[in-house]
Scaffold this motif. Structure first.
Motif, PDB file in Angstrom:
ATOM      1  N   TYR A 113     -14.156  -1.369  -2.942  1.00 34.06           N
ATOM      2  CA  TYR A 113     -13.213  -2.064  -3.818  1.00 34.06           C
ATOM      3  C   TYR A 113     -13.898  -3.229  -4.530  1.00 34.06           C
ATOM      4  CZ  TYR A 113     -13.073  -5.578  -0.086  1.00 34.06           C
ATOM      5  OH  TYR A 113     -13.424  -6.540   0.837  1.00 34.06           O
ATOM      6  N   ILE A 121      -2.887  -1.741  -0.815  1.00 34.30           N
ATOM      7  CA  ILE A 121      -2.056  -0.603  -0.408  1.00 34.30           C
ATOM      8  C   ILE A 121      -2.912   0.410   0.354  1.00 34.30           C
ATOM      9  CG2 ILE A 121      -0.673   1.342  -1.234  1.00 34.30           C
ATOM     10  CD1 ILE A 121       0.120  -0.383  -3.642  1.00 34.30           C
ATOM     11  N   LYS A 122      -4.070   0.736  -0.212  1.00 29.60           N
ATOM     12  CA  LYS A 122      -4.961   1.709   0.423  1.00 29.60           C
ATOM     13  C   LYS A 122      -5.500   1.184   1.753  1.00 29.60           C
ATOM     14  CE  LYS A 122      -6.445   3.693  -3.994  1.00 29.60           C
ATOM     15  NZ  LYS A 122      -7.582   3.890  -4.921  1.00 29.60           N
ATOM     16  N   ASP A 166      -1.426  -5.152  -5.803  1.00 33.03           N
ATOM     17  CA  ASP A 166      -2.835  -4.916  -5.488  1.00 33.03           C
ATOM     18  C   ASP A 166      -2.985  -3.512  -4.904  1.00 33.03           C
ATOM     19  OD1 ASP A 166      -5.427  -4.816  -4.564  1.00 33.03           O
ATOM     20  OD2 ASP A 166      -5.426  -6.851  -3.773  1.00 33.03           O
ATOM     21  N   ASP A 167      -3.521  -2.597  -5.697  1.00 36.97           N
ATOM     22  CA  ASP A 167      -3.645  -1.200  -5.283  1.00 36.97           C
ATOM     23  C   ASP A 167      -4.578  -1.035  -4.091  1.00 36.97           C
ATOM     24  OD1 ASP A 167      -3.207   1.684  -5.709  1.00 36.97           O
ATOM     25  OD2 ASP A 167      -5.318   1.698  -6.270  1.00 36.97           O
ATOM     26  N   ALA A 203      -0.079  -6.106  -1.448  1.00 34.50           N
ATOM     27  CA  ALA A 203       0.371  -4.840  -2.036  1.00 34.50           C
ATOM     28  C   ALA A 203       1.643  -5.033  -2.844  1.00 34.50           C
ATOM     29  CB  ALA A 203       0.581  -3.803  -0.938  1.00 34.50           C
TER      30      ALA A 203
END
Length: 315
Positions: A94, A73-74, A69-70, A65
């Motif tokens: 993803y 994060i999620k 890296d989105d 993250a």
């Protein structure tokens, strides 16, 4: 099933999903064989179960993250919410593309209790085939079934997108609407199959002239077609359409009842706008449509063009 642990391990190893089990701190307690093999296939050689056990999965997500890296994060947020019992489960789709192919995965997080300890199962399922099928369906939904070029829905989306870009950058945008001259007489004379063949030939040729950035042709409806030309001056657009008319004439699609010529011809309304906040893309459509009407009224097989850089006053 004399040895339940061995049996269950064999079951998990037979799965195509990548499965790991973490504790409440995020530390990996178990991984199945597919998890290990996927790591070996993706730049993590010589990894075995012992190398994975003890790694903090959440911390690894946090590291990714920090690199922007989105999806990590999620993922970290979702795992923490399940651990905190703020939600029962979590899933995330993803992309995980390799140099050789495009891939998508679905991550699921669930939990269970063993003894007095809580554990959390993280699985990654390959959904690439499903995503590719969905993308293909979406693509087909935007294509005209006869001519295989973008349809009216796709036209609306593309024009809106290019209008927004042109408004932001204050660049000109052009729209040409084409109407095949006396097309009903062609259908009545030669039959609908000949009419369909004519539409396909016309669309195929027009699509060749749309092979440039910010440009798309589409079937606008019936025998009408449209060409959106973003970031294009009306002079350049007019030259392009004149080239197209020459190429269309060279096809020599016979049409004995065309009062403008003995071959298939087209009337064109070409409009240019420099968008501003007082207008939207319907302004450009209305202008091009009015110019098309002029071209047909003035004898057909003509191009009528106009440019407007200022909004019309509101009374």
């Amino acid at each position: 099933m004399k040895n339940n642990v061995q049996f269950l391990s064999m079951v998990l190893d037979s799965m195509t999903d990548h499965v790991s089990v973490i504790d409440a701190q995020g530390v990996i307690q178990y991984v199945n064989r597919r998890w290990i093999s996927f790591g070996e296939e993706n730049s993590q050689p010589n990894q075995c179960s012992a190398h994975w056990v003890g790694v903090n999965y959440i911390e690894e997500c946090d590291k990714a993250a920090k690199l922007g890296d989105d999806f990590s994060i999620k993922a970290a947020r979702g795992i923490r919410r399940v651990i905190a019992h703020q939600q029962q489960s979590f899933y995330l789709e993803y992309p995980c593309h390799s140099p050789e192919e495009q891939r998508w995965f679905m991550m699921r997080v669930t939990w269970f209790v063993s003894g007095d300890q809580e554990y959390f199962v993280i699985s990654h399922q390959d959904i690439s085939k499903r995503k590719k099928a969905e993308d293909h369906i979406r693509m087909l939904a935007k294509l005209d079934g006869l001519t295989n070029i973008p349809n009216r829905r796709s036209f609306n989306e593309f024009l809106h997108q290019e209008w927004q870009v042109a408004q932001r950058k204050q660049h000109p945008i052009c729209l040409a609407i084409f109407d095949l001259d006396y097309f009903k007489l062609l259908n009545d004379t030669y039959g609908h199959q000949a009419g369909d063949d004519c539409l396909v030939k016309f669309a195929t040729l027009l699509n060749q002239f749309a092979d440039r950035p910010h440009t798309q042709c589409s079937r606008y409806g019936g025998e009408e077609f449209a060409l959106v030309m973003g970031q294009t001056s009306i002079e350049r657009a007019l030259a392009l359409i004149e080239e197209f008319k020459v190429a269309l004439a060279a096809l020599k699609i016979h049409h004995s009842h065309n009062r403008a010529d003995r071959y298939v011809t087209v009337s064109v309304g070409l409009a240019q706008c420099i968008p501003n906040p007082l207008e939207n893309e319907t302004t450009l459509i209305d202008l091009a449509d009015g110019l098309l009407y002029q071209a047909k009224t003035n004898g057909r097989n003509k191009i009528e063009s106009a440019s407007r850089t200022e909004p019309e006053p509101h009374l």
